[in-house]
Design a protein around this motif. Sequence first.
Motif, PDB file in Angstrom:
ATOM      1  N   TYR A 276      -1.818   0.920 -14.284  1.00 25.14           N
ATOM      2  CA  TYR A 276      -0.538   0.378 -13.814  1.00 25.14           C
ATOM      3  C   TYR A 276       0.564   1.439 -13.922  1.00 25.14           C
ATOM      4  O   TYR A 276       1.408   1.551 -13.029  1.00 25.14           O
TER       5      TYR A 276
ATOM      6  N   THR B  60      -0.089   3.892 -10.998  1.00 22.63           N
ATOM      7  CA  THR B  60       0.198   3.378  -9.658  1.00 22.63           C
ATOM      8  C   THR B  60       1.685   3.144  -9.422  1.00 22.63           C
ATOM      9  O   THR B  60       2.116   3.059  -8.271  1.00 22.63           O
TER      10      THR B  60
ATOM     11  N   LEU C 197       2.910   5.839  -7.121  1.00 27.76           N
ATOM     12  CA  LEU C 197       2.330   6.019  -5.781  1.00 27.76           C
ATOM     13  C   LEU C 197       3.342   5.650  -4.702  1.00 27.76           C
ATOM     14  O   LEU C 197       4.290   4.899  -4.960  1.00 27.76           O
TER      15      LEU C 197
ATOM     16  N   ARG D 144       1.770  -0.079  -1.267  1.00 25.40           N
ATOM     17  CA  ARG D 144       1.849  -1.238  -2.165  1.00 25.40           C
ATOM     18  C   ARG D 144       0.881  -2.362  -1.794  1.00 25.40           C
ATOM     19  O   ARG D 144       0.395  -3.044  -2.682  1.00 25.40           O
TER      20      ARG D 144
ATOM     21  N   ILE E 262      -2.424   0.590  -3.876  1.00 29.59           N
ATOM     22  CA  ILE E 262      -1.891   0.172  -5.178  1.00 29.59           C
ATOM     23  C   ILE E 262      -2.485  -1.173  -5.579  1.00 29.59           C
ATOM     24  O   ILE E 262      -2.990  -1.339  -6.695  1.00 29.59           O
TER      25      ILE E 262
ATOM     26  N   THR F 271      -6.277  -0.823  -6.302  1.00 28.65           N
ATOM     27  CA  THR F 271      -6.510  -0.081  -7.537  1.00 28.65           C
ATOM     28  C   THR F 271      -6.218  -0.950  -8.753  1.00 28.65           C
ATOM     29  O   THR F 271      -7.024  -1.017  -9.694  1.00 28.65           O
ATOM     30  N   ASN F 272      -5.100  -1.637  -8.738  1.00 33.32           N
ATOM     31  CA  ASN F 272      -4.755  -2.506  -9.862  1.00 33.32           C
ATOM     32  C   ASN F 272      -5.750  -3.653 -10.023  1.00 33.32           C
ATOM     33  O   ASN F 272      -6.129  -4.004 -11.146  1.00 33.32           O
TER      34      ASN F 272
ATOM     35  N   GLN G 240     -11.078   4.892  -5.687  1.00 33.64           N
ATOM     36  CA  GLN G 240      -9.661   4.818  -5.341  1.00 33.64           C
ATOM     37  C   GLN G 240      -8.875   5.967  -5.965  1.00 33.64           C
ATOM     38  O   GLN G 240      -7.981   6.530  -5.328  1.00 33.64           O
TER      39      GLN G 240
ATOM     40  N   CYS H  15      -6.734   8.912  -4.052  1.00 29.55           N
ATOM     41  CA  CYS H  15      -5.389   9.349  -4.459  1.00 29.55           C
ATOM     42  C   CYS H  15      -5.347  10.856  -4.658  1.00 29.55           C
ATOM     43  O   CYS H  15      -4.379  11.512  -4.265  1.00 29.55           O
TER      44      CYS H  15
END
Length: 116
Positions: A15, A18, A21, A26, A30, A33-34, A73, A77
């Motif tokens: 968190y 991200t 990012l 979003r 993001i 990934t979260n 992921q 990035c």
Amino acid sequence: MKIWQRSMDLVDLVYDYTDDLPFTERYNLISQTNRAACSIPSNIAEGSGKRTNVHFGEFLTTSLTSSYELETQFLICKRRLYGNVDKLENCLSQLAEVQKMIFSFREYILNNDNPE
């Protein structure tokens, strides 16, 4: 459980990473990934409540597959040059440790009669 705690620590790192990012990601990278990060300790927790080692092992497998999704992921990035490089490397390092722990614990419980 130690692997649950370590994976919860990883969620915090993810968190934090991200947050840096691009805002345009979003609803895509993001969010994905979260969610993958949260899936790791969630499946460990859910599996720990199952009655058999086989069922627990299935949830550990799901946790492990979520970790591979998260790793992918992170690599996206890295390729896109998103976020803070040091935070990303820290996430990748912690993720590798969590993956080893999950794999080892899964093998242990599947080869023993009672889960810890």
